[in-house]
Write an enzyme that holds these catalytic residues in place. Structure first.
Site, PDB file in Angstrom:
ATOM      1  CG  HIS A 176       6.997 -29.686   3.696  1.00  0.00           C
ATOM      2  ND1 HIS A 176       7.541 -30.925   3.418  1.00  0.00           N
ATOM      3  CD2 HIS A 176       7.641 -29.235   4.800  1.00  0.00           C
ATOM      4  CE1 HIS A 176       8.456 -31.219   4.326  1.00  0.00           C
ATOM      5  NE2 HIS A 176       8.540 -30.206   5.176  1.00  0.00           N
ATOM      6  CE  LYS A 179     -11.674   2.982   1.707  1.00  0.00           C
ATOM      7  NZ  LYS A 179     -11.171   3.910   2.756  1.00  0.00           N
ATOM      8  CD  GLU A 201      -3.149   0.812   2.146  1.00  0.00           C
ATOM      9  OE1 GLU A 201      -4.278   0.424   1.785  1.00  0.00           O
ATOM     10  OE2 GLU A 201      -2.857   1.044   3.337  1.00  0.00           O
TER      11      GLU A 201
END
Length: 529
Positions: free
Chosen positions: A351, A455, A322
């Site tokens: 793994h 937004k 960000e």
């Protein structure tokens, strides 16, 4: 480079902090002295810019704001007496409030002690507190914490159902700078409804962390919430862990917050040194710059070899991406900067995706985080002379070596233990690294216009949804998507309209879709009662 030369390079570039016991090894990053010399002017400017930032310069020009999270752990360097007093008083208020909760001076309406916390916040208002809780909360904290960090109804129900038997002894912290963050507002309303259904007065359980005069502050004041703590406009969400945002939940869980602040302060002092080789944040910024050629060409993989630090990669993901993921530089030139961050924990990831890291695309650099102390007390030997912790250490060193043999770069950061002191230092180290790197690549690391764009688009879609429902309520017969799109004056948004209606129909929200689901263009839409 042979083993002897590598050892000499390790000695040349090793950083050690004597008070914190923290080591930083960047010897497995493939930069040379000539490359470092070419960056000397940029680092000199970055050091000067950082000093100006701490002195109170406008370091976030897009929002015309100061950037003051460093003042939180050293109030004496705040640029005004008013700010210094505010920081000191807020810390004292946090400690007083937590002590009163622990001792029952602030207690549930029906008596007894508060047992749980629901923390409602998103982004930096959640990731920092979650990381600190996982890494530092005692096994039996005075209050157990639960997080609502999304607007997912099912996720909200899971948390609230878990807390339901103890709702009457649950404290709720609502964290939002503006008070208008939709996800946090939604979480607050959902929690408030659950309290009301249980016959409880939400205000008698609620605490706000917000900016002065915000919508949330007004709600909390008018309803008589238990307390309001400040979110300063000079502290961004992703650098707010050592503000009230992170310190209040930590203090309530019994985490020594002054030790965290002291660790951060010690690291801040170390990372103010205007010398690349003796400044750990500068060494990290150099390594990032070298790995991605100053353009973020390689991803950052973060592997803490300690379960309690598992969430650190998620915390760093926001802090780095960000802050540095920007379309334009400070002069408005398009640069498309950023560093992608991912990771989980070692040895689990050995793994999982380490196979690709060693043998697949060389599009990353890796940060190992090592903790020297295995556990409190002695360890069982799983083989003669070997413990589980020896395996953890051996696998870290083995992976580091195996990757280097394949020309994969890595950094190793070593902590003596996971304590409030070292976690505070860890947070401060990466905050400073991000700031220095931001200055090196000439971007504003302290705003997030891309988040705001999302937004705004979401708000427009929800406004469109309301319009669709209004028009459908006036239609006596089912109509096609194309017709509906034309009626709302948005034929170019047919796909968005379909997706909105599909969600409403799936939740029985006043809409039904008739026709073949696999052919959306043939669907008919109608309102339902």
């Amino acid at each position: 480079m042979d083993a002897t030369a590598l050892w000499q390079r390790y000695l040349e570039w090793l950083y050690y902090h004597p008070e914190l016991g923290i080591y930083l090894d960047v010897s497995r990053m493939r930069f040379d002295s000539a490359f470092v010399e070419t960056l000397a002017p940029q680092f000199a400017k970055a050091f000067a810019d950082m000093a100006a930032l701490e002195a109170g310069a406008i370091a976030n020009p897009d929002e015309h704001r100061q950037v003051g999270h460093y003042w939180l752990r050293a109030p004496e360097i705040a640029p005004t007496e008013e700010l210094k007093t505010e920081i000191v008083e807020t810390l004292e208020q946090i400690e007083t409030f937590a002590a009163k909760v622990h001792h029952g001076q602030i207690h549930p309406t029906r008596g007894g002690l508060f047992t749980d916390i629901i923390s409602v916040g998103i982004g930096g208002s959640a990731l920092g507190p979650q990381f600190v809780s996982q890494s530092l909360a005692p096994e039996r904290p005075p209050l157990d914490i639960h997080f609502l960090d999304n607007t997912d109804p099912d996720g909200i129900d899971r948390v609230l159902n878990r807390v339901e038997p103890r709702l009457s002894t649950t404290l709720v912290i609502i964290i939002s700078k503006s008070g208008g963050t939709p996800e946090t507002r939604n979480g607050m309303l959902e929690v408030e409804k659950r309290f009301k259904d249980a016959g409880l007065n939400f205000a008698e359980h609620a605490v706000a962390i917000t900016s002065y005069g915000s919508k949330l502050a007004q709600i909390a004041e008018s309803a008589g919430w238990l307390a309001i703590f400040p979110m300063h406009d000079w502290v961004g969400g992703r650098t707010s862990e050592l503000s009230a945002v992170g310190l209040l939940p930590a203090a309530l869980q019994g985490i020594p917050i002054r030790e965290m602040l002291h660790g951060a302060k010690l690291m801040d002092e170390a990372t103010r040194v205007p010398d690349l080789k003796t400044n750990p944040a500068a060494l990290l910024a150099l390594s990032w710059y070298c790995a991605g050629e100053g353009k973020g060409k390689k991803d950052m993989v973060v592997l803490p070899y300690k379960d309690s630090l598992q969430l650190f990669s998620r915390y760093l993901q926001q802090l780095v991406m960000e802050s540095l993921g920007k379309e334009k530089d400070l002069q408005g030139q398009v640069v498309h900067q950023g560093i992608a961050v991912y990771g989980n924990k070692g040895t689990t990831d050995q793994h999982a995706y380490v196979q690709q890291l060693r043998e697949g695309l060389n599009n990353f650099f890796l940060t190992f985080i090592e903790v020297l102390q295995d556990r409190q007390g002695a360890s069982v030997e799983v083989e003669p002379g070997i413990t589980s912790g020896d395996y953890l250490s051996g696998l870290l060193l083995g992976t580091r070596q195996a990757l280097y043999e394949k020309q994969r770069d890595s950094i190793t950061l070593t902590l003596p233990q996971v304590t409030p002191l070292t976690v505070g230092a860890l947070i401060a180290l990466y905050e400073r690294t991000v700031g220095l790197y931001g200055f090196l690549i000439n971007v504003n690391a302290y705003h997030q216009p891309g988040v705001e764009a999302g937004k705004k688009a979401a708000a427009a879609n929800l406004a469109l949804q309301k319009q669709l429902l209004r028009i459908l309520s006036q239609e006596p017969q089912p109509i096609s998507l194309m017709t509906l799109a034309a009626k709302v004056g948005a034929p170019e948004q047919t796909e968005t309209i379909y997706l909105l209606l599909r969600h409403l129909a799936a939740n029985g929200r006043g809409v039904s879709l008739q026709g073949p689901p696999e052919q959306p263009d043939r669907l008919l839409v109608r309102a339902t009662a």
